[in-house]
Motif scaffolding. Structure first.
Motif, PDB file in Angstrom:
ATOM      1  N   LEU A 182       0.839  -1.202   0.000  1.00  0.00           N
ATOM      2  CA  LEU A 182       0.000   0.000   0.000  1.00  0.00           C
ATOM      3  C   LEU A 182       0.871   1.248   0.000  1.00  0.00           C
ATOM      4  CD1 LEU A 182      -3.070   0.673   0.186  1.00  0.00           C
ATOM      5  CD2 LEU A 182      -2.702   1.021   2.624  1.00  0.00           C
ATOM      6  N   HIS A 183       1.928   1.204   0.825  1.00  0.00           N
ATOM      7  CA  HIS A 183       2.791   2.372   0.915  1.00  0.00           C
ATOM      8  C   HIS A 183       3.558   2.587  -0.390  1.00  0.00           C
ATOM      9  CE1 HIS A 183       4.633   5.574   3.161  1.00  0.00           C
ATOM     10  NE2 HIS A 183       5.822   5.209   2.683  1.00  0.00           N
ATOM     11  N   GLU A 192       2.531   1.734  -3.316  1.00  0.00           N
ATOM     12  CA  GLU A 192       1.591   2.256  -4.298  1.00  0.00           C
ATOM     13  C   GLU A 192       1.297   3.729  -4.060  1.00  0.00           C
ATOM     14  OE1 GLU A 192      -1.920  -0.202  -4.621  1.00  0.00           O
ATOM     15  OE2 GLU A 192      -0.636  -1.983  -4.703  1.00  0.00           O
ATOM     16  N   TYR A 193       1.239   4.075  -2.785  1.00  0.00           N
ATOM     17  CA  TYR A 193       1.001   5.485  -2.457  1.00  0.00           C
ATOM     18  C   TYR A 193       2.133   6.362  -2.974  1.00  0.00           C
ATOM     19  CZ  TYR A 193       1.644   9.538   0.625  1.00  0.00           C
ATOM     20  OH  TYR A 193       1.896  10.784   1.114  1.00  0.00           O
ATOM     21  N   ALA A 195       1.906   6.605  -6.705  1.00  0.00           N
ATOM     22  CA  ALA A 195       0.805   7.463  -7.155  1.00  0.00           C
ATOM     23  C   ALA A 195       1.168   8.933  -6.994  1.00  0.00           C
ATOM     24  CB  ALA A 195      -0.465   7.143  -6.366  1.00  0.00           C
ATOM     25  N   LEU A 196       1.789   9.255  -5.851  1.00  0.00           N
ATOM     26  CA  LEU A 196       2.183  10.649  -5.625  1.00  0.00           C
ATOM     27  C   LEU A 196       3.238  11.077  -6.632  1.00  0.00           C
ATOM     28  CD1 LEU A 196       2.567  11.852  -1.986  1.00  0.00           C
ATOM     29  CD2 LEU A 196       0.762  12.240  -3.636  1.00  0.00           C
ATOM     30  N   LYS A 248       3.698   9.977  -9.549  1.00  0.00           N
ATOM     31  CA  LYS A 248       3.086  10.151 -10.865  1.00  0.00           C
ATOM     32  C   LYS A 248       2.354  11.495 -10.945  1.00  0.00           C
ATOM     33  CE  LYS A 248       0.293   7.502 -14.004  1.00  0.00           C
ATOM     34  NZ  LYS A 248      -1.098   7.192 -13.711  1.00  0.00           N
ATOM     35  N   ASP A 249       1.628  11.812  -9.889  1.00  0.00           N
ATOM     36  CA  ASP A 249       0.935  13.098  -9.835  1.00  0.00           C
ATOM     37  C   ASP A 249       1.923  14.251  -9.959  1.00  0.00           C
ATOM     38  OD1 ASP A 249      -1.445  11.900  -9.546  1.00  0.00           O
ATOM     39  OD2 ASP A 249      -1.831  12.553  -7.486  1.00  0.00           O
ATOM     40  N   GLU A 261       3.242  14.614 -13.452  1.00  0.00           N
ATOM     41  CA  GLU A 261       2.226  15.251 -14.295  1.00  0.00           C
ATOM     42  C   GLU A 261       2.161  16.748 -14.032  1.00  0.00           C
ATOM     43  OE1 GLU A 261      -1.530  13.186 -13.880  1.00  0.00           O
ATOM     44  OE2 GLU A 261      -0.587  11.379 -14.697  1.00  0.00           O
ATOM     45  N   GLN A 306     -11.841  27.022 -16.199  1.00  0.00           N
ATOM     46  CA  GLN A 306     -12.434  26.051 -15.276  1.00  0.00           C
ATOM     47  C   GLN A 306     -11.830  24.665 -15.367  1.00  0.00           C
ATOM     48  OE1 GLN A 306     -15.262  24.365 -17.446  1.00  0.00           O
ATOM     49  NE2 GLN A 306     -16.495  26.143 -17.929  1.00  0.00           N
ATOM     50  N   GLU A 326      -5.198  22.244 -12.471  1.00  0.00           N
ATOM     51  CA  GLU A 326      -4.858  21.097 -11.646  1.00  0.00           C
ATOM     52  C   GLU A 326      -4.102  21.543 -10.425  1.00  0.00           C
ATOM     53  OE1 GLU A 326      -4.515  17.922 -15.096  1.00  0.00           O
ATOM     54  OE2 GLU A 326      -4.142  20.026 -15.178  1.00  0.00           O
ATOM     55  N   CYS A 361       2.030  17.761  -3.059  1.00  0.00           N
ATOM     56  CA  CYS A 361       3.285  17.940  -2.344  1.00  0.00           C
ATOM     57  C   CYS A 361       4.250  16.862  -2.784  1.00  0.00           C
ATOM     58  CB  CYS A 361       3.115  17.756  -0.839  1.00  0.00           C
ATOM     59  SG  CYS A 361       1.810  18.694  -0.141  1.00  0.00           S
ATOM     60  N   CYS A 407       5.231  15.680   2.534  1.00  0.00           N
ATOM     61  CA  CYS A 407       3.979  15.169   3.071  1.00  0.00           C
ATOM     62  C   CYS A 407       4.187  14.328   4.316  1.00  0.00           C
ATOM     63  CB  CYS A 407       3.260  14.341   2.035  1.00  0.00           C
ATOM     64  SG  CYS A 407       2.629  15.377   0.760  1.00  0.00           S
ATOM     65  N   GLU A 408       5.285  13.624   4.337  1.00  0.00           N
ATOM     66  CA  GLU A 408       5.574  12.806   5.498  1.00  0.00           C
ATOM     67  C   GLU A 408       5.525  13.660   6.763  1.00  0.00           C
ATOM     68  OE1 GLU A 408       6.126   9.090   4.445  1.00  0.00           O
ATOM     69  OE2 GLU A 408       8.067   9.910   3.861  1.00  0.00           O
TER      70      GLU A 408
END
Lengths: 170, 296
Positions: A33-34, A36-37, A40-41, A43-44, A47, A112, A116, A120, A125-126
């Motif tokens: 899970l970690h 993947e987190y 995901a971050l 990747k964000d 982007e 509008q 995006e 962080c 974020c940690e």
């Protein structure tokens, strides 16, 4: 009418499945899970970097046709960007201020659809999460309330010089 | 001199604002923007490999129970389901993470809609501590990113007042009708069939189903002029046939839920024996359907 009451009693029963506190799909793989987190971050973040032409990890502008970035001293940015809202301590706040830059010229995002948000970077974020782990309790009297921002934080307050009709009663 | 603090533990709500509810432009704007917040794909046919429709139902039912038990505002559950569907439409998700996603979506919806939102700790307890607050907060950020921070989605609940006040309904039945409509909307949110329907259609269909269910439409036929469905269709610019189909679908889902409930009830009775307290527990239900307290 009794029939209707009975019907609605049964709808609720139909939707209930014993105690609400339950685990639905078995144990969660925490490590996975970690990972993947983080992914995901990441990747964000990539982007967002592409979108804004700015490397948010090293706080450096990238070569980009859309934006031209210009450094601004920390003291000159609006209050909102200076202190971190979770009372992160000096380091965090300082960092946020140094990182603030403003786009100059360049494309203005369409109003509008395309605005995006910039996530962080994982390290930052940690820190946040350590402090956020306790979500505020419902009845708790928190002394940590963020100061209400005033419009004068962003614009200098000026005394109105144009002539105004005297208010009635004055 | 004595100082008294009259603040109480009650949740303060704004009164219904006639400027918002009586202005046709509000309804028209809601109808214009509602499509923006629909999930983009029927995700079980493409994006999702590990999860299946019945699992969405499981997590939805759990979310509804948590919202009920915590007495959340009515729109929290449908809004959370909107987040869940929009996330699942773009991110392949494993079934073991589905409950975490559901909790994150409730967390966000509750924070958007409630004066005293659900806490991360509470939500984690409801997962039987299979997730930790830290994980909930981490994934909150991920979900927010995927939703592009567009959280103020239009839900079927936004339409209830606009529809109800345009219908010739007896004043004394309004509260009851609202409750039934809210129940149907919640029921629709648990069923994937409705995930891609515009919220206005779900709301209109639910109002139709509620009025038929309460048999208010047959009491005085003359007051409706056109049939109820025609009138409803006009209010939200829905096609009559589509609306009829939607209402029938709602009634079907309702029937199958009731059937399932009956079976489960029987199972529980046989498992626990006649002295089991299963039924009492089930009877102590809270929102959205304490209709039986209303004097009919």
């Amino acid at each position: 009418m009794c029939r209707i009451m009975a019907t609605h009693k049964r709808i609720l029963r139909a939707l209930r499945r014993g105690p609400a506190r339950r685990n639905l799909f078995g144990p969660v793989d925490r490590e996975q899970l970690h990972v993947e987190y983080q992914a995901a971050l990441q990747k964000d973040l990539e982007e967002a970097s592409r979108r804004w032409g700015f490397d948010f990890i090293s706080d450096k502008p990238l070569e980009s046709d859309d934006f031209k970035w210009e450094g601004v001293p920390g003291a000159k940015v609006p209050l909102l960007y200076r202190s971190c809202m979770h009372d992160l301590g000096q380091a965090g706040g300082q960092r946020a201020a140094e990182a603030a830059v403003k786009p100059k010229g360049g494309r203005v995002g369409s109003p509008q659809s395309e605005k995006e948000n910039i996530p962080c970077s994982p390290e930052r974020c940690e820190n946040d999460l350590e402090n956020l782990e306790k979500t505020p309790e419902r009845r708790e009297n928190t002394g940590l309330k963020r100061k209400q921002t005033n419009i004068t934080d962003f614009y200098q307050a000026k005394r109105r010089v144009v002539w105004m009709p005297p208010k009635s009663g004055e | 001199m004595e100082l008294l603090c009259l603040e109480m533990d009650t949740i303060i709500r704004a009164r219904p604002d006639p400027n918002l509810l009586c202005d046709d432009r509000v309804l028209q704007s809601l109808l214009t923007i509602e499509e923006r917040f629909l999930p983009q794909y029927s995700y079980f046919k493409g994006v999702q490999k590990d999860i299946q429709p019945f699992m969405r139902r499981m997590v939805a039912t759990w979310m509804l129970e948590v919202c009920e038990e915590q007495k959340c505002e009515e729109e929290v559950f449908p809004l959370a389901m909107n987040y869940l569907d929009r996330f699942l439409a773009v991110v392949p998700t494993k079934k073991c993470n589905l409950q975490l996603l559901g909790a994150v979506c409730m967390f966000l919806a509750s924070k958007l809609k409630e004066t005293r939102p659900l806490t991360a700790e509470k939500l984690c307890i409801y997962t039987d501590n299979s997730i930790r607050p830290q994980e909930l907060l981490e994934w909150e950020l991920v979900v927010l990113g995927k939703l592009k921070w567009n959280l103020a989605a239009v839900t079927p609940n936004d339409f209830i007042e606009h529809i109800v006040r345009r219908l010739p309904l007896p004043e004394d039945k309004l509260a009851l009708i609202r409750k039934h409509v809210q129940t149907f909307i919640a029921l629709c949110a648990t069923d994937f069939t409705f995930a891609m329907y515009p919220p206005s259609m779900i709301a209109t269909g639910s109002v139709g189903a509620a009025i038929c269910g309460l048999q208010l439409d047959s009491a005085d036929q003359s007051q409706w002029g056109d049939s109820l469905t025609d009138l409803l269709a006009k209010i939200t610019n829905t096609e009559v046939d589509v609306l009829k189909e939607c209402q029938e679908q709602i009634e079907r889902v309702l029937m199958s839920s009731l059937r399932e409930g009956r079976q489960q009830q029987q199972q529980q009775q046989t498992q626990r024996g006649p002295s089991g307290k299963g039924l009492d527990e089930l009877d102590q239900s809270s929102t959205p359907t304490d209709v039986r307290d209303v004097n009919l």
